[in-house]
Structures are given as structure tokens and as C-alpha cells.
Design a protein around this motif. Structure first.
Motif, PDB file in Angstrom:
ATOM      1  N   SER A 110       0.802  -1.228   0.000  1.00 44.64           N
ATOM      2  CA  SER A 110       0.000   0.000   0.000  1.00 44.64           C
ATOM      3  C   SER A 110       0.836   1.279   0.000  1.00 44.64           C
ATOM      4  CB  SER A 110      -0.913   0.000   1.227  1.00 44.64           C
ATOM      5  OG  SER A 110      -0.124  -0.030   2.399  1.00 44.64           O
ATOM      6  N   LYS A 146       6.405  -0.107   2.692  1.00 40.30           N
ATOM      7  CA  LYS A 146       6.074  -1.531   2.550  1.00 40.30           C
ATOM      8  C   LYS A 146       6.661  -2.095   1.260  1.00 40.30           C
ATOM      9  CE  LYS A 146       2.165  -1.820   5.649  1.00 40.30           C
ATOM     10  NZ  LYS A 146       0.737  -2.092   5.874  1.00 40.30           N
ATOM     11  N   TYR A 185      -0.610  -0.954  -4.786  1.00 39.50           N
ATOM     12  CA  TYR A 185      -1.991  -1.141  -5.262  1.00 39.50           C
ATOM     13  C   TYR A 185      -2.852   0.107  -5.067  1.00 39.50           C
ATOM     14  CZ  TYR A 185      -3.591  -2.111  -0.423  1.00 39.50           C
ATOM     15  OH  TYR A 185      -3.885  -2.026   0.925  1.00 39.50           O
ATOM     16  N   ASP A 226      -9.248 -10.189   5.581  1.00 42.55           N
ATOM     17  CA  ASP A 226      -8.948  -8.774   5.809  1.00 42.55           C
ATOM     18  C   ASP A 226      -9.673  -7.947   4.742  1.00 42.55           C
ATOM     19  OD1 ASP A 226      -7.217 -10.102   7.520  1.00 42.55           O
ATOM     20  OD2 ASP A 226      -5.565  -8.709   7.203  1.00 42.55           O
ATOM     21  N   VAL A 244      -7.816 -21.496   2.763  1.00 42.59           N
ATOM     22  CA  VAL A 244      -6.755 -22.062   3.608  1.00 42.59           C
ATOM     23  C   VAL A 244      -6.947 -21.631   5.060  1.00 42.59           C
ATOM     24  CG1 VAL A 244      -4.268 -21.958   4.114  1.00 42.59           C
ATOM     25  CG2 VAL A 244      -5.051 -22.094   1.724  1.00 42.59           C
ATOM     26  N   ILE A 246      -4.797 -22.821   8.411  1.00 43.72           N
ATOM     27  CA  ILE A 246      -3.671 -23.718   8.681  1.00 43.72           C
ATOM     28  C   ILE A 246      -4.026 -24.781   9.731  1.00 43.72           C
ATOM     29  CG2 ILE A 246      -2.455 -22.316  10.417  1.00 43.72           C
ATOM     30  CD1 ILE A 246      -0.942 -24.359   7.504  1.00 43.72           C
TER      31      ILE A 246
HETATM   32  N1  LIG Z   1      -5.837 -18.880   7.221  1.00 48.22           N
HETATM   33  C1  LIG Z   1      -4.807 -19.038   8.025  1.00 48.22           C
HETATM   34  O1  LIG Z   1      -4.442 -20.146   8.397  1.00 48.22           O
HETATM   35  C2  LIG Z   1      -4.083 -17.801   8.466  1.00 48.22           C
HETATM   36  C3  LIG Z   1      -2.754 -17.885   8.884  1.00 48.22           C
HETATM   37  C4  LIG Z   1      -2.093 -16.723   9.223  1.00 48.22           C
HETATM   38  C5  LIG Z   1      -2.743 -15.506   9.197  1.00 48.22           C
HETATM   39  N2  LIG Z   1      -4.058 -15.483   8.847  1.00 48.22           N
HETATM   40  C6  LIG Z   1      -4.763 -14.195   8.774  1.00 48.22           C
HETATM   41  O2  LIG Z   1      -4.162 -13.474   7.726  1.00 48.22           O
HETATM   42  C7  LIG Z   1      -4.232 -12.100   7.992  1.00 48.22           C
HETATM   43  C8  LIG Z   1      -2.861 -11.487   7.854  1.00 48.22           C
HETATM   44  O3  LIG Z   1      -2.005 -12.039   8.827  1.00 48.22           O
HETATM   45  P1  LIG Z   1      -0.521 -11.490   8.974  1.00 48.22           P
HETATM   46  O4  LIG Z   1       0.071 -12.070  10.196  1.00 48.22           O
HETATM   47  O5  LIG Z   1       0.202 -11.606   7.697  1.00 48.22           O
HETATM   48  O6  LIG Z   1      -0.882  -9.942   9.253  1.00 48.22           O
HETATM   49  P2  LIG Z   1      -0.096  -8.602   8.930  1.00 48.22           P
HETATM   50  O7  LIG Z   1       1.360  -8.797   9.167  1.00 48.22           O
HETATM   51  O8  LIG Z   1      -0.818  -7.514   9.634  1.00 48.22           O
HETATM   52  O9  LIG Z   1      -0.297  -8.433   7.351  1.00 48.22           O
HETATM   53  C9  LIG Z   1      -1.484  -8.131   6.692  1.00 48.22           C
HETATM   54  C10 LIG Z   1      -1.085  -7.431   5.391  1.00 48.22           C
HETATM   55  O10 LIG Z   1      -2.170  -7.405   4.473  1.00 48.22           O
HETATM   56  C11 LIG Z   1      -2.072  -6.203   3.737  1.00 48.22           C
HETATM   57  N3  LIG Z   1      -3.349  -5.917   3.082  1.00 48.22           N
HETATM   58  C12 LIG Z   1      -4.527  -5.637   3.656  1.00 48.22           C
HETATM   59  N4  LIG Z   1      -5.470  -5.416   2.694  1.00 48.22           N
HETATM   60  C13 LIG Z   1      -4.848  -5.606   1.490  1.00 48.22           C
HETATM   61  C14 LIG Z   1      -5.270  -5.536   0.123  1.00 48.22           C
HETATM   62  N5  LIG Z   1      -6.530  -5.215  -0.203  1.00 48.22           N
HETATM   63  N6  LIG Z   1      -4.382  -5.833  -0.845  1.00 48.22           N
HETATM   64  C15 LIG Z   1      -3.113  -6.140  -0.534  1.00 48.22           C
HETATM   65  N7  LIG Z   1      -2.653  -6.195   0.740  1.00 48.22           N
HETATM   66  C16 LIG Z   1      -3.505  -5.927   1.738  1.00 48.22           C
HETATM   67  C17 LIG Z   1      -1.673  -5.194   4.816  1.00 48.22           C
HETATM   68  O11 LIG Z   1      -1.045  -4.049   4.335  1.00 48.22           O
HETATM   69  P3  LIG Z   1      -1.839  -2.777   3.768  1.00 48.22           P
HETATM   70  O12 LIG Z   1      -3.168  -2.701   4.505  1.00 48.22           O
HETATM   71  O13 LIG Z   1      -0.959  -1.617   4.016  1.00 48.22           O
HETATM   72  O14 LIG Z   1      -1.999  -3.114   2.332  1.00 48.22           O
HETATM   73  C18 LIG Z   1      -0.644  -5.992   5.606  1.00 48.22           C
HETATM   74  O15 LIG Z   1       0.663  -5.812   5.076  1.00 48.22           O
HETATM   75  C19 LIG Z   1      -4.874 -11.964   9.380  1.00 48.22           C
HETATM   76  O16 LIG Z   1      -6.257 -11.751   9.223  1.00 48.22           O
HETATM   77  C20 LIG Z   1      -4.641 -13.326   9.988  1.00 48.22           C
HETATM   78  O17 LIG Z   1      -5.565 -13.639  10.994  1.00 48.22           O
HETATM   79  C21 LIG Z   1      -4.733 -16.586   8.479  1.00 48.22           C
END
Ligand SMILES: NC(=O)c1ccc[n+]([C@@H]2O[C@H](COP(=O)([O-])OP(=O)(O)OC[C@H]3O[C@@H](n4cnc5c(N)ncnc54)[C@H](OP(=O)(O)O)[C@@H]3O)[C@@H](O)[C@H]2O)c1
Length: 337
Positions: A182, A186, A201, A249, A271, A273
Motif C-alpha cells: 500500500s 512496505k 496497489y 482482511d 486455507v 492452517i
Molecule cells: N488462514 C490461516 O491459516 C491464516 C494464517 C495466518 C494468518 N491469517 C490471517 O491473515 C491475515 C494477515 O495475517 P498477517 O500475520 O500476515 O498480518 P499482517 O502482518 O498484519 O499483514 C497483513 C497485510 O495485508 C495487507 N493488506 C490488507 N489489505 C490488502 C489488500 N486489499 N491488498 C493487498 N494487501 C492488503 C496489509 O497491508 P496494507 O493494509 O498496508 O496493504 C498488511 O501488510 C490476518 O487476518 C490473519 O488472521 C490466516
């Protein structure tokens, strides 16, 4: 031992620093003296809503430390091993935010000489990224150097913890990696992680920019925000490509155009995990460990993942930092191991 415990769901104020007896490892378990506990969004989300079957919970799935004792049926040779932990607190009260924890032996993986900070950053982000990079039809079941050569991977949200892990693993496997972010800071982080191309983006047209790099489309999209990005993703998949959605998100519903996805036989792979196939997770553990041993994955600003250290007593502040989307990796130093 000192431990962070919560006995009811709620905001970060439910986290209490308490004294508890050091747990005994049961059959098939190991006792780990924790060095570093890793904080992920899942930890604060669980604190808000996940039931507490034991009536209490020590939070955090990820961490790193040293095996101090083993339970019945576990080889004594493991005592003294430096390990990283995964899913320590999944359907168990024994998370890693404590001076000691107990986990089933398969959840304690040898770390070798890598740092405890790296070890505590591996579990949730790297295993999720591994699943996203291997679930598509084109993708191999295993990652290793060369496994993704000739593949183009789009990582939506390349400065996030999972995004960073996806970039690092995909680059290790020799993919061409495109990341979206964003803003300029970053962008630097995604490039430091190893993205070959970074797209802002907010300022650029993602579809146009990706098409310049990959005119035939991308093999896999690692997607943090399907609700916002689905329309772009649909246009960017090559035939047989997959969108691997690991988060909600930016919105928890998505609308997909059927025919444009039928035509390329596209796949949308969701997914989580915790409930991912056991074999896929076992492979993720093997491959992530190999990447660590080869020095192919790192943490810190120079790897696109700035570290933020907190003391065990400051765990509530660490949760608030993650909850307010602090950029990088939030770690709790649990002891001076
Ligand atoms: N399914 C699973 O097993 C699993 C595993 C791990 C994490 N998660 C989930 O995944 C999410 C992220 O986890 P994380 O630890 O990586 O968090 P994080 O370090 O806060 O990263 C989230 C990233 O997503 C970006 N983002 C948000 N909206 C976006 C968009 N429209 N396009 C592109 N980038 C975007 C954010 O940056 P900007 O807003 O600045 O773009 C940020 O860099 C959380 O909701 C977490 O609970 C799920």
C-alpha cells in the motif's frame, strides 16, 4: 514459572502475568524452556472468541526454545535440542507465552543454530504460506530450491507476516514473485524479502502492471484480501491457476464471476492452517526447516520483516500492537535462554 494466562475472553486486559507450576510432559510430549514467543493475529482473535475448555489459556501458537524434558515414549536424545514450535495452543491450553510449555513432540521441530527470533516467527506465517504455495493444481507438493522455477506467484499484501513468508519461500523455490503493497515503505520491505516486482496497489493498476510482467497470467495468488482483490485476481490467473485465500482482511464475503473462472479451470482454494491436511502440514514442517537450514529464510528489516520485542510482562501491549496491524513481527522474550 511465569506465564501469561487468561481465564475469560475479552480485550487485552484479560491477559494476566501469573506464577504457575512448571508443567510435566505427558506421554508423547516434550517440555520446552521458552526463549521467544511469537504473536500472530490469530492469538488476539482467539483471545476474543475461542472457548476455553480448560477454563484458562496460555496464549500463542508459535515460539522457540530448548527441550528440557521428555514424556513417556519420547527419545531422550531430544533433551537439549533447540526447537521451533507450531500450533502449541491449538485446542490445548499450553501456549508459548510462558517460561515453559508442553507440546506433542511432532510440534517441536529442530531449529539447528538459527536464532530463536527466527524460530518464533516460523509456525503460523510460514506454514500458511507453504500451504498457499503448494495447494494449486500447478504447484508441487514440496518446496525446495528450483521447485517453482518457471512459476509466477502474486503475493497480495507482501509486507504482511504471511506475505513476507510467501515471498521468501517462493523466492527460495525460484519463482518469479510479484508483490502488492500500500505504500513506499512496505514496497521496500517486500523487495527486501525477495519480491522481483513490487506494485503499489493504491497508486498503480495491479492488473495492468502484472500483465506487463506476466502476459499469460500468474500460476498462484497468495491472497490476504479476497473481498477487495477478487475482481483483479480473476483477470490475472493463467489457465489452471489458483487463488489461495488465507484471510478475510477487508471484508468477509466475495462475489465471483463464474464463466471467466470456468474458462481457465481456475481454482479458489481456501486455507486455514489449523485444519489444513495433516500431510500438507507435515511437508510444510520439513520444507520450512530445510529453508532455515539453508539460510534461505530470515527475519529482521533486511529480510522485510522488522522485529518488535516485548517482555513477557508486556504481552498485553504486544497483543495491542498486532491488533493495530504493526508492520513486521511482534515477539515476546520469555527468558534469557
Ligand atoms: N488462514 C490461516 O491459516 C491464516 C494464517 C495466518 C494468518 N491469517 C490471517 O491473515 C491475515 C494477515 O495475517 P498477517 O500475520 O500476515 O498480518 P499482517 O502482518 O498484519 O499483514 C497483513 C497485510 O495485508 C495487507 N493488506 C490488507 N489489505 C490488502 C489488500 N486489499 N491488498 C493487498 N494487501 C492488503 C496489509 O497491508 P496494507 O493494509 O498496508 O496493504 C498488511 O501488510 C490476518 O487476518 C490473519 O488472521 C490466516
Amino acid at each position: 514459572m511465569k506465564a501469561i494466562v487468561y481465564e475469560r475472553n475479552g480485550d487485552a486486559s484479560v491477559l494476566q502475568l501469573v506464577e504457575r507450576p512448571i508443567p510435566e510432559p505427558g506421554p508423547g510430549e516434550v517440555l520446552v524452556r521458552m526463549a521467544v514467543s511469537g504473536v500472530n493475529p490469530t492469538d488476539w482473535k482467539a483471545r476474543h472468541v475461542r472457548p476455553l475448555p480448560a477454563g484458562w489459556q496460555i496464549p500463542h501458537q508459535d515460539g522457540a526454545g530448548v527441550i528440557e524434558a521428555v514424556g513417556e515414549g519420547v527419545d531422550q536424545i531430544l533433551i537439549g535440542a533447540r526447537v521451533w514450535l507450531w500450533e502449541a495452543a491449538w485446542q490445548r491450553p499450553w501456549g508459548t507465552a510462558a517460561e515453559y510449555t508442553v507440546v506433542p513432540v511432532r510440534h517441536a521441530v529442530r531449529l539447528g543454530s538459527a536464532s530463536f527470533d527466527l524460530g518464533a516467527a516460523l509456525g503460523i506465517p510460514f506454514m500458511t504460506a507453504h500451504r498457499c504455495l503448494t495447494a494449486g493444481e500447478f504447484m508441487p507438493d514440496k518446496l525446495h530450491a528450483g521447485a517453482l522455477s518457471g512459476h509466477v506467484v502474486l503475493v497480495q499484501g507482501g509486507a504482511g507476516a504471511v506475505g513476507n513468508a510467501a515471498i521468501q519461500l517462493a523466492r527460495w523455490a525460484d519463482a518469479c514473485v510479484i508483490a502488492t503493497v500500500s505504500g513506499p515503505e512496505k514496497a521496500q520491505l517486500a523487495a527486501a524479502a525477495g519480491a522481483s516486482h513490487v506494485i503499489n496497489y493504491r497508486e498503480q493498476d495491479v492488473v495492468e502492471e502484472v500483465r506487463k510482467i506476466a502476459p499469460d497470467g500468474v500460476h498462484t495468488i497468495v491472497e490476504v484480501s479476497a473481498a477487495r482483490n477478487a475482481a483483479d485476481d480473476v483477470q490475472l490467473l493463467r489457465a489452471g491457476g489458483a487463488v489461495c485465500v488465507y484471510a478475510d482482511d477487508g471484508g468477509d464475503e466475495v462475489t465471483l464471476p463464474i464463466r471467466p473462472l470456468m474458462l481457465p479451470n481456475a481454482r479458489w482454494q481456501f486455507v486455514l492452517i489449523y485444519t489444513a491436511p495433516k500431510a500438507a502440514k507435515a511437508q510444510a514442517v520439513v520444507d520450512v526447516s530445510a529453508a532455515v537450514a539453508q539460510g534461505a529464510v530470515r527475519v529482521g528489516e533486511e529480510a522485510g520483516l522488522p522485529l518488535h520485542h516485548y517482555s513477557l510482562a508486556a504481552t498485553a501491549a504486544a497483543h495491542k500492537a498486532v491488533e493495530s496491524s504493526m508492520v513486521g513481527k511482534v515477539l515476546i522474550t520469555t527468558s534469557e535462554t
